[in-house]
Motif scaffolding. Sequence first.
Motif, PDB file in Angstrom:
ATOM      1  N   LYS A  43       0.796  -1.175  -0.080  1.00  0.00           N
ATOM      2  CA  LYS A  43       0.024  -0.039  -0.118  1.00  0.00           C
ATOM      3  C   LYS A  43       0.777   1.332   0.054  1.00  0.00           C
ATOM      4  O   LYS A  43       0.701   2.236  -0.588  1.00  0.00           O
ATOM      5  N   CYS A  44       1.804   1.238   0.841  1.00  0.00           N
ATOM      6  CA  CYS A  44       2.763   2.496   0.996  1.00  0.00           C
ATOM      7  C   CYS A  44       3.588   2.654  -0.267  1.00  0.00           C
ATOM      8  O   CYS A  44       3.689   3.949  -0.737  1.00  0.00           O
ATOM      9  N   ASP A  45       4.163   1.591  -1.059  1.00  0.00           N
ATOM     10  CA  ASP A  45       4.688   1.682  -2.078  1.00  0.00           C
ATOM     11  C   ASP A  45       3.690   2.162  -3.277  1.00  0.00           C
ATOM     12  O   ASP A  45       4.366   3.147  -4.061  1.00  0.00           O
ATOM     13  N   MET A  46       2.631   1.893  -3.248  1.00  0.00           N
ATOM     14  CA  MET A  46       1.641   2.333  -4.157  1.00  0.00           C
ATOM     15  C   MET A  46       1.338   3.962  -3.956  1.00  0.00           C
ATOM     16  O   MET A  46       1.036   4.606  -4.977  1.00  0.00           O
ATOM     17  N   ILE A  47       1.207   4.195  -2.937  1.00  0.00           N
ATOM     18  CA  ILE A  47       0.950   5.554  -2.483  1.00  0.00           C
ATOM     19  C   ILE A  47       2.158   6.665  -3.076  1.00  0.00           C
ATOM     20  O   ILE A  47       1.857   7.679  -3.652  1.00  0.00           O
ATOM     21  N   ILE A  48       3.177   6.152  -2.579  1.00  0.00           N
ATOM     22  CA  ILE A  48       4.442   7.141  -2.976  1.00  0.00           C
ATOM     23  C   ILE A  48       4.514   7.215  -4.756  1.00  0.00           C
ATOM     24  O   ILE A  48       4.704   8.187  -5.111  1.00  0.00           O
ATOM     25  N   ALA A  49       4.351   6.034  -5.378  1.00  0.00           N
ATOM     26  CA  ALA A  49       4.534   5.928  -6.714  1.00  0.00           C
ATOM     27  C   ALA A  49       3.260   6.632  -7.381  1.00  0.00           C
ATOM     28  O   ALA A  49       3.723   7.497  -8.376  1.00  0.00           O
ATOM     29  N   GLU A  50       2.297   6.746  -6.773  1.00  0.00           N
ATOM     30  CA  GLU A  50       1.077   7.558  -7.466  1.00  0.00           C
ATOM     31  C   GLU A  50       1.536   9.235  -7.242  1.00  0.00           C
ATOM     32  O   GLU A  50       1.117  10.076  -8.131  1.00  0.00           O
ATOM     33  N   GLU A  51       2.007   9.537  -6.106  1.00  0.00           N
ATOM     34  CA  GLU A  51       2.177  10.911  -5.786  1.00  0.00           C
ATOM     35  C   GLU A  51       3.379  11.443  -6.774  1.00  0.00           C
ATOM     36  O   GLU A  51       3.278  12.484  -7.198  1.00  0.00           O
ATOM     37  N   LEU A  52       4.229  10.773  -6.775  1.00  0.00           N
ATOM     38  CA  LEU A  52       5.506  10.900  -7.652  1.00  0.00           C
ATOM     39  C   LEU A  52       5.169  11.357  -9.027  1.00  0.00           C
ATOM     40  O   LEU A  52       5.625  11.912  -9.908  1.00  0.00           O
ATOM     41  N   SER A  53       4.082  10.230  -9.536  1.00  0.00           N
ATOM     42  CA  SER A  53       3.759  10.172 -10.929  1.00  0.00           C
ATOM     43  C   SER A  53       3.177  11.513 -11.428  1.00  0.00           C
ATOM     44  O   SER A  53       3.013  11.761 -12.452  1.00  0.00           O
ATOM     45  N   HIS A  54       2.563  12.351 -10.283  1.00  0.00           N
ATOM     46  CA  HIS A  54       1.979  13.581 -10.687  1.00  0.00           C
ATOM     47  C   HIS A  54       2.981  14.691 -10.814  1.00  0.00           C
ATOM     48  O   HIS A  54       2.723  15.691 -11.338  1.00  0.00           O
ATOM     49  N   VAL A  55       4.610  14.340 -10.738  1.00  0.00           N
ATOM     50  CA  VAL A  55       5.436  15.494 -10.874  1.00  0.00           C
ATOM     51  C   VAL A  55       6.008  15.288 -11.965  1.00  0.00           C
ATOM     52  O   VAL A  55       6.903  14.465 -12.205  1.00  0.00           O
ATOM     53  N   ALA A  56       6.097  16.388 -12.914  1.00  0.00           N
ATOM     54  CA  ALA A  56       6.740  16.280 -14.287  1.00  0.00           C
ATOM     55  C   ALA A  56       8.094  16.117 -14.303  1.00  0.00           C
ATOM     56  O   ALA A  56       8.725  15.740 -15.286  1.00  0.00           O
ATOM     57  N   SER A  57       8.634  16.616 -13.379  1.00  0.00           N
ATOM     58  CA  SER A  57      10.136  16.572 -13.199  1.00  0.00           C
ATOM     59  C   SER A  57      10.712  15.584 -12.736  1.00  0.00           C
ATOM     60  O   SER A  57      11.912  15.254 -12.646  1.00  0.00           O
ATOM     61  N   VAL A  58       9.920  14.517 -12.167  1.00  0.00           N
ATOM     62  CA  VAL A  58      10.493  13.057 -11.958  1.00  0.00           C
ATOM     63  C   VAL A  58      10.416  12.349 -13.118  1.00  0.00           C
ATOM     64  O   VAL A  58       9.569  12.001 -13.873  1.00  0.00           O
ATOM     65  N   ASN A  59      11.885  11.639 -13.423  1.00  0.00           N
ATOM     66  CA  ASN A  59      11.980  11.131 -14.851  1.00  0.00           C
ATOM     67  C   ASN A  59      11.691   9.613 -14.408  1.00  0.00           C
ATOM     68  O   ASN A  59      10.931   8.925 -15.066  1.00  0.00           O
ATOM     69  N   THR A  60      12.254   9.041 -13.198  1.00  0.00           N
ATOM     70  CA  THR A  60      12.399   7.493 -12.986  1.00  0.00           C
ATOM     71  C   THR A  60      12.496   7.383 -11.724  1.00  0.00           C
ATOM     72  O   THR A  60      12.937   8.141 -10.709  1.00  0.00           O
ATOM     73  N   ILE A  61      11.691   6.404 -10.799  1.00  0.00           N
ATOM     74  CA  ILE A  61      11.537   6.246  -9.536  1.00  0.00           C
ATOM     75  C   ILE A  61      11.979   4.660  -9.453  1.00  0.00           C
ATOM     76  O   ILE A  61      11.828   3.914 -10.370  1.00  0.00           O
ATOM     77  N   SER A  62      12.611   4.160  -8.313  1.00  0.00           N
ATOM     78  CA  SER A  62      12.963   2.934  -8.170  1.00  0.00           C
ATOM     79  C   SER A  62      12.359   2.664  -6.384  1.00  0.00           C
ATOM     80  O   SER A  62      12.635   3.544  -5.680  1.00  0.00           O
ATOM     81  N   SER A  63      11.952   1.556  -6.041  1.00  0.00           N
ATOM     82  CA  SER A  63      11.558   1.394  -4.946  1.00  0.00           C
ATOM     83  C   SER A  63      12.228  -0.015  -4.202  1.00  0.00           C
ATOM     84  O   SER A  63      12.417  -0.927  -5.056  1.00  0.00           O
ATOM     85  N   GLU A  64      12.657   0.274  -3.265  1.00  0.00           N
ATOM     86  CA  GLU A  64      12.932  -1.091  -2.409  1.00  0.00           C
ATOM     87  C   GLU A  64      12.111  -2.380  -2.500  1.00  0.00           C
ATOM     88  O   GLU A  64      12.622  -3.535  -2.400  1.00  0.00           O
TER      89      GLU A  64
END
Length: 280
Positions: A43-64
């Motif tokens: 659940k927490c992984d999904m929350i962070i990915a969703e919020e960062l997906s709204h930020v156009a300056s973020v190219n790539t994310i990686s999660s533990e």
Amino acid sequence: MRDIFDAIQKSAKRIKEAIDVKDIGYSQQENSSGETQLELDIKCDMIIAEELSHVASVNTISSEEKEHAEVLHEKGEYFISYDPLDGSSLIDVNLSVGSIFGIYKGDFGSQNMIASCYVVYGPRVEMVFAENKVKLYLLQAGEFEFVKEIRLGEKGKLMAPGGTQQNWPTYHKEMIDGFFKEGYRLRYSGGMVPDLHQILLKGGGLFSYPATSDKPEGKLRRLFEVFPFAFIYEKAGGVATDGKERVLNLGYAHLHDTSPCFFGSKYEAQRVKEVYAKNA
């Protein structure tokens, strides 16, 4: 950078709500290390990915919690690694847990780190954000309010030694025992975020997670845990070393590479370097 900071704040508020109400049972899934994930981890992984997906300056994310990185916006310049819920196994006994974020420009890697952040979910929700300085924020009435800047002293009083003691190198155990003989106090919860947070706010000490016989390359992950905290500790006037060299001089070959690590004020870190130099 402000939009990333805002997204992290939104994530933290949602994670706090999830911790308060979410089922903490185990899922049928495993993370990149083969550990069975809690429903709350997912659940927490999904929350962070969703919020960062709204930020156009973020190219790539990686999660533990995921094996591979995910491209969000090809024109973005920032790369963000995160541990969505560090210490989640402590939830069922109601101990503090946290989220960790490493912010990189252009690509992942310690040489590209420009900021880092962590959030502590405890009796209070606190956030520490480091860019040029290390700043503490407190969640009050639904908003994060600035509290103060954080600086470490030259010498502390706390010890947070990680890893199973029977697997420690003999010289490492002797070093830790030596600190206790000097009057240091044991403060170890099994959660990286609350233990390092305590050392920061109490003015100094040493958090250690050495190479051990069962984890010769260390347990903690460079991109998601080690590099972000190294950045914070250095900006606060402390030291982060793997026992041989500065943590932020280390590279990585795989997203989930690990490393031994020691974080603390200068006095304790110097002792670590001396002991490990003699036993290299």
